[in-house]
Design an enzyme around this catalytic site. Structure first.
Site, PDB file in Angstrom:
ATOM      1  N   ARG A  93      -3.016  14.759   3.759  1.00 53.00           N
ATOM      2  CA  ARG A  93      -2.270  13.924   2.816  1.00 53.00           C
ATOM      3  C   ARG A  93      -2.002  14.699   1.528  1.00 53.00           C
ATOM      4  O   ARG A  93      -0.923  14.604   0.941  1.00 53.00           O
ATOM      5  CB  ARG A  93      -3.043  12.634   2.511  1.00 53.00           C
ATOM      6  CG  ARG A  93      -2.359  11.790   1.444  1.00 53.00           C
ATOM      7  CD  ARG A  93      -3.067  10.485   1.176  1.00 53.00           C
ATOM      8  NE  ARG A  93      -2.423   9.765   0.071  1.00 53.00           N
ATOM      9  CZ  ARG A  93      -2.757   8.556  -0.344  1.00 53.00           C
ATOM     10  NH1 ARG A  93      -3.743   7.904   0.255  1.00 53.00           N
ATOM     11  NH2 ARG A  93      -2.131   7.977  -1.329  1.00 53.00           N
ATOM     12  N   ASN A 147      -0.516   4.254   9.313  1.00 56.66           N
ATOM     13  CA  ASN A 147       0.699   4.665   8.623  1.00 56.66           C
ATOM     14  C   ASN A 147       1.228   5.982   9.185  1.00 56.66           C
ATOM     15  O   ASN A 147       0.495   6.709   9.848  1.00 56.66           O
ATOM     16  CB  ASN A 147       0.409   4.810   7.122  1.00 56.66           C
ATOM     17  CG  ASN A 147       0.616   3.502   6.382  1.00 56.66           C
ATOM     18  OD1 ASN A 147       1.531   2.754   6.685  1.00 56.66           O
ATOM     19  ND2 ASN A 147      -0.236   3.227   5.417  1.00 56.66           N
ATOM     20  N   CYS A 169       1.689  -4.444   8.499  1.00 60.19           N
ATOM     21  CA  CYS A 169       1.416  -3.792   7.219  1.00 60.19           C
ATOM     22  C   CYS A 169       0.975  -4.864   6.237  1.00 60.19           C
ATOM     23  O   CYS A 169       1.535  -5.962   6.211  1.00 60.19           O
ATOM     24  CB  CYS A 169       2.672  -3.090   6.696  1.00 60.19           C
ATOM     25  SG  CYS A 169       2.478  -2.345   5.054  1.00 60.19           S
ATOM     26  N   ASP A 170      -0.045  -4.538   5.424  1.00 51.25           N
ATOM     27  CA  ASP A 170      -0.544  -5.549   4.488  1.00 51.25           C
ATOM     28  C   ASP A 170       0.047  -5.417   3.088  1.00 51.25           C
ATOM     29  O   ASP A 170      -0.312  -6.172   2.196  1.00 51.25           O
ATOM     30  CB  ASP A 170      -2.081  -5.512   4.420  1.00 51.25           C
ATOM     31  CG  ASP A 170      -2.620  -4.151   3.995  1.00 51.25           C
ATOM     32  OD1 ASP A 170      -1.855  -3.357   3.424  1.00 51.25           O
ATOM     33  OD2 ASP A 170      -3.802  -3.879   4.246  1.00 51.25           O
ATOM     34  N   HIS A 201       7.702  -0.982   4.211  1.00 55.12           N
ATOM     35  CA  HIS A 201       7.708  -0.403   2.857  1.00 55.12           C
ATOM     36  C   HIS A 201       9.131  -0.316   2.305  1.00 55.12           C
ATOM     37  O   HIS A 201       9.441   0.543   1.475  1.00 55.12           O
ATOM     38  CB  HIS A 201       7.070   0.993   2.843  1.00 55.12           C
ATOM     39  CG  HIS A 201       5.580   0.958   2.988  1.00 55.12           C
ATOM     40  ND1 HIS A 201       4.803   2.083   2.941  1.00 55.12           N
ATOM     41  CD2 HIS A 201       4.720  -0.071   3.178  1.00 55.12           C
ATOM     42  CE1 HIS A 201       3.526   1.763   3.096  1.00 55.12           C
ATOM     43  NE2 HIS A 201       3.458   0.445   3.243  1.00 55.12           N
ATOM     44  N   TYR A 264       7.546  -0.465  -2.977  1.00 56.57           N
ATOM     45  CA  TYR A 264       7.821   0.896  -2.504  1.00 56.57           C
ATOM     46  C   TYR A 264       9.277   1.301  -2.683  1.00 56.57           C
ATOM     47  O   TYR A 264       9.608   2.490  -2.596  1.00 56.57           O
ATOM     48  CB  TYR A 264       7.423   1.034  -1.026  1.00 56.57           C
ATOM     49  CG  TYR A 264       5.960   1.333  -0.833  1.00 56.57           C
ATOM     50  CD1 TYR A 264       5.504   2.632  -0.626  1.00 56.57           C
ATOM     51  CD2 TYR A 264       5.010   0.311  -0.857  1.00 56.57           C
ATOM     52  CE1 TYR A 264       4.156   2.902  -0.444  1.00 56.57           C
ATOM     53  CE2 TYR A 264       3.663   0.573  -0.683  1.00 56.57           C
ATOM     54  CZ  TYR A 264       3.243   1.872  -0.479  1.00 56.57           C
ATOM     55  OH  TYR A 264       1.907   2.133  -0.309  1.00 56.57           O
ATOM     56  N   ARG A 286      -2.295  11.692  -5.867  1.00 62.36           N
ATOM     57  CA  ARG A 286      -2.994  10.488  -5.426  1.00 62.36           C
ATOM     58  C   ARG A 286      -4.066  10.821  -4.378  1.00 62.36           C
ATOM     59  O   ARG A 286      -5.140  10.221  -4.376  1.00 62.36           O
ATOM     60  CB  ARG A 286      -1.964   9.498  -4.852  1.00 62.36           C
ATOM     61  CG  ARG A 286      -2.550   8.231  -4.256  1.00 62.36           C
ATOM     62  CD  ARG A 286      -3.155   7.331  -5.286  1.00 62.36           C
ATOM     63  NE  ARG A 286      -3.755   6.158  -4.661  1.00 62.36           N
ATOM     64  CZ  ARG A 286      -4.734   5.456  -5.179  1.00 62.36           C
ATOM     65  NH1 ARG A 286      -5.235   5.774  -6.357  1.00 62.36           N
ATOM     66  NH2 ARG A 286      -5.225   4.407  -4.551  1.00 62.36           N
TER      67      ARG A 286
END
Length: 443
Positions: A93, A147, A169-170, A201, A264, A286
């Site tokens: 990531r 994801n 997706c939450d 998103h 998003y 992040r």
């Protein structure tokens, strides 16, 4: 009430303890007889699993618990697979976020080049888990929230069209809770009935009402116009990067005040702002924040539980977003006919949009899966944005299936976050080098 057997795929995830606590919290409406963890990283999983073993023995000794790296052991005799895998973990990531920034493009986990890179890693892992489930427990349901959900959902649609997978997706759920807080609804988002459409998103609320049919949109819009989705600017529990995202929703809303946006969308409508804002710390993204805080804290809490031999007063916290997974599993188990947002094949639900697109819309969930709620026509602005983004997602899956460099270059070029084909190619070449262990070979 029937008791369910669950395997959490991604057993070594920092989110796994929160999911376990959420399952226990709601065991009255979704009883469980067995929880299993599955992960391909035995050492990482063991650290989380040994702590959860102690926690479950103390708080729910009637639930059988085990963890394994063996697919047959993990996926035999299960009713639900709750999948939240991260192929390449946070180390990859970090590369997803930092590589695009070297080329003047923001780096983000699920959006733009970072999301495309992550998607190319995730497809194979999710398909593998789906195949294990269908081999060893063919009547089980896979509730997938790995994801980037849009790319993964498109891949499963194409590669495993008849599988018992529901992609969810939450993120919209989290925003709806903020809306409920703005409205001061006593039962939170469950006091609202929403109409929402888009891609994962990448969506908009077009109607929100209470159970009596009263329109709640004007009050929410008035708040968002002034504050975005920020409810309390001094809330210490909300990280600064998320507060900024919630605040920026004000500017996203201004582009189309007829609807309420998913947060998003800031990445697609204001990529220049995101890059300038995030690029203040190009060596500390992040991913670094998560590794320094969440990753560190969860594993420290797990180590502490094992060292003490008790989970009493432990630092694990229930993952409130995971309650959506419980809602979905409960709706299937009890044939509840609950209305939930799912990522499903459009097939006419949005009449003026690609029928094969995987769209995020309300569905009615019961024992046989889901039935889609018809959305009708959507406006030209949203349609145009969605057509561009869904083409990116389809091209990524084309690239993965066919090992095509050309298709992946096209996907990056088409992304609204990338300024030109030359920048797209430079980013792609760097991403290929970084992902040699994870992507199929591209020709």
């Amino acid at each position: 009430m029937k008791k369910s057997s669950i395997v959490i795929a991604g057993g070594g995830s920092t989110f796994t303890p929160g999911i376990v606590l959420m399952l226990l919290k709601h065991s009255d409406r979704f009883p469980i007889r067995q929880i299993k963890f599955y992960d391909n990283d035995a050492e990482r999983q063991q650290k989380i699993a040994e702590a959860c073993k102690i926690l479950l023995a103390e708080r729910a000794p009637e639930i059988a618990f085990s963890y394994t790296t063996d697919p047959e052991e993990a996926f035999t005799d299960v009713d639900f697979v709750m999948a939240h895998i991260r192929v390449g973990k946070y180390a990859m990531r970090e590369k997803d976020e930092k590589i695009p920034m070297r080329h003047g493009v923001f780096g983000q986990e699920t959006c733009g080049p970072g999301g495309i890179a992550y998607g190319m890693r995730s497809i194979g892992g999710v398909i593998e888990i789906l195949d294990y489930m269908e081999k060893y427990s063919p009547q089980a349901w896979m509730l997938n929230y790995s994801n980037p959900a849009a790319i993964v959902a498109e891949a499963t649609r194409r590669l495993r069209p008849d599988s018992r997978i529901i992609n969810i997706c939450d993120m919209p759920v989290g925003i709806e809770e903020r809306m409920a807080e703005i409205l001061q609804l006593p039962n939170g988002r469950k006091d609202m009935e929403v109409r929402y459409y888009g891609l994962n998103h990448f969506g908009w609320w077009c109607d929100i009402r209470d159970k009596q049919g009263h329109d709640l949109m004007p009050k929410i819009k008035a708040h968002v116009k002034e504050h975005g989705y920020v409810v309390n600017s001094n809330d210490a529990k909300v990280e600064a990067s998320w507060q900024d995202t919630f605040a920026k929703a004000k500017d996203v809303y201004a582009v189309d005040p007829d609807t309420l946006p998913n947060t998003y969308l800031k990445y697609y409508l204001y990529p220049d702002y995101v890059f300038q804002h995030d690029n203040q710390h190009p060596d500390h993204t992040r991913a670094n924040e998560v590794m320094e805080h969440r990753e560190k804290n969860v594993f420290a809490a797990a180590k502490d539980i094992v060292a003490k031999g008790t989970a009493k007063d432990c630092a694990f916290e229930a993952d409130d977003h995971a309650s959506y997974i419980v809602d979905l599993a409960e709706a299937i188990t009890t044939n509840q006919k609950a209305r939930m947002l799912l990522i499903v094949e459009n097939n006419g639900a949005i009449v003026n949009f690609d029928p094969t697109a995987m769209v995020e819309i309300p569905c009615i969930v019961g024992a046989n899966g889901y039935e889609k709620v018809s959305i009708g026509k959507i406006p030209q602005f949203q349609k145009g944005l969605m057509e561009q983004q869904v083409s990116v997602e389809k091209l990524v899956v084309d690239a993965w299936i066919n090992g095509s460099y050309q298709k992946l270059w096209q996907a990056l070029t088409l992304s609204k976050t990338v300024p030109s084909a030359s920048v797209a190619k430079a980013i792609l070449d760097d991403l290929i080098e970084a992902n040699k262990e994870y992507w199929p070979e591209l020709h």
